[in-house]
Motif scaffolding. Sequence first.
Motif, short mmCIF file in Angstrom:
data_model
loop_
_atom_site.label_atom_id
_atom_site.label_comp_id
_atom_site.label_asym_id
_atom_site.label_seq_id
_atom_site.Cartn_x
_atom_site.Cartn_y
_atom_site.Cartn_z
N THR A 49 -14.52 86.89 56.55
CA THR A 49 -13.22 87.56 56.67
C THR A 49 -12.32 86.97 57.75
O THR A 49 -11.33 87.58 58.14
CB THR A 49 -13.42 89.06 56.99
N GLU A 51 -12.79 86.81 60.82
CA GLU A 51 -12.90 87.49 62.11
C GLU A 51 -13.41 86.55 63.21
O GLU A 51 -12.91 86.59 64.34
CB GLU A 51 -13.82 88.71 61.99
N ASP A 65 -7.66 87.92 52.10
CA ASP A 65 -8.32 88.54 53.25
C ASP A 65 -9.75 88.07 53.43
O ASP A 65 -10.36 88.33 54.46
CB ASP A 65 -8.33 90.06 53.11
N ARG A 66 -10.29 87.41 52.43
CA ARG A 66 -11.68 87.00 52.44
C ARG A 66 -11.79 85.58 51.87
O ARG A 66 -11.04 85.22 50.96
CB ARG A 66 -12.48 87.98 51.59
#
Length: 171
Positions: A49, A51, A65-66
């Motif tokens: 993701t 992050e 988003d992924r």
Amino acid sequence: MSERPFSYDDVGATRDPQFCPPGFHHLRERTRLGEGEAVFRRASEAVLTWEMHRAMGVGINASADRAALDVDVTVSLAGVIKAPCRIVWTVEEPRRAGWAYGTLTGHPECGEESFLVDRTGDGTVWLTVTAFSRAAKWYAKAGGPAVRGLQLAYARRCGKVLRGLCAPVSE
């Protein structure tokens, strides 16, 4: 997906972590993240993701988003260097998760980089960053060995940041 072409020929080749095309520099950095299913799930999600990258302070502008095949991603460093890439493969399996992106025209480097989380038979969870690259823009060429040093430092920082993101679930 943008119309920009890849800036190298061996698209998807980081699936074989030992492969490096002639004329490219090879990088492979492996970091132990912890142990257990919870660490694996947390690390996998953070990699898939974006992050992990965002926690490193890297700008990520992605068309999804992924991580998924053909997602366009522009990585920005200090808001100055913009590096366009495209996801060339992904994997989400019970013991392996990750992806690779390849450079598009306009990227300062030329090549591919993968981020793979795996859980070994003894339950240990690892992040492996694998890449092959060579300079494409004048300033990357001028940087020479210093650029390769920065790439290694970046790969090591990926592991350190991801280990930190997984710390709350470690035992």
